[in-house]
Design a protein around this motif. Structure first.
Motif: not given
Length: 226
Positions: A204-219
């Motif tokens: 619950f620490i790593i998975a949200p950070f992975v998702g956040a990093a991907l969203s930053a790249a996509v945005w």
């Protein structure tokens, strides 16, 4: 310091109200005034974000979530020092919110299925949980980045868009993990729950950070004018 304190208070409210709804009224019950179920818990988290967005948004931007802070940082909207301090004070706020819940539970009774609101996943369901947390965090942070864009964002309606998106995320994800999409929302309750919650906390620490990093790249790609 004002914006760091604002993040601490906002995160405390999010954990207290969101996790508190699960602790005290999360179960479907025949008792009048109890048993809000999945929709009720989802609304508690979403409305907490809406309330805080319009309370501390002008001070700190109302991240109240390290995944959002990471997404904002990777998008180039804040510096490294502020990102680190935001995350630190978010952790402090989550622990304070969880402590208040702990004191409420053990000084009386509670009607929900959990004593702390800690996240967890069933045995053998680690991959499902990781995918869910990463994907739903990606969606959530993407909405945050888009709706708060200085030039093309939602302006004063950003808080409402973000809060309602969190409601949607919880409706789908609660049956899978209890829904985190926010590392500190998991850290606070896990510290008081111990056991399984602490052993699974890494996800619950790593998975949200992975998702956040991907969203930053996509945005950054979507908002690029090149």
């Amino acid at each position: 310091m004002k914006k760091y304190i604002a993040e601490m208070l906002g995160t405390m409210v999010l954990v207290l109200m969101g996790c508190g709804s699960a602790v005290f009224a999360g179960s479907v019950s025949g008792t009048v005034g109890a048993g809000v179920g999945t929709i009720g818990v989802a609304l508690a988290f979403g409305l907490s974000v809406v309330a805080m967005a319009y309370t501390i948004g002008r001070i700190s931007g109302c991240h109240i979530n390290p995944a959002i802070t990471l997404g904002v940082f990777l998008s180039g909207r804040m510096n490294k020092k502020d990102a680190g301090m935001y995350m630190l004070f978010q952790i402090i706020g989550a622990v304070i919110g969880s402590l208040i819940l702990y004191l409420l539970v053990f000084s009386g009774t509670h009607g929900g299925p959990t004593e702390t609101g800690a996240n967890s996943f069933a045995d053998g369901m680690m991959l499902q949980a990781f995918i869910a947390e990463a994907v739903f965090t990606f969606i959530f942070v993407l909405v945050v980045l888009g709706s708060t864009d200085e030039k093309e964002g939602a302006g004063n309606f950003a808080g409402l868009a973000i809060g309602l998106t969190l409601v949607l995320v919880h409706i789908v994800c609660i049956p899978i993990t209890g829904t985190s999409v926010n590392p500190v929302r998991s850290i606070g309750p896990a510290l008081f729950e111990g056991g399984k919650a602490l052993s699974q906390l890494w996800l619950f620490i790593i998975a949200p950070f992975v998702g956040a990093a991907l969203s930053a790249a996509v945005w950054k790609f979507l908002s690029s004018r090149d």
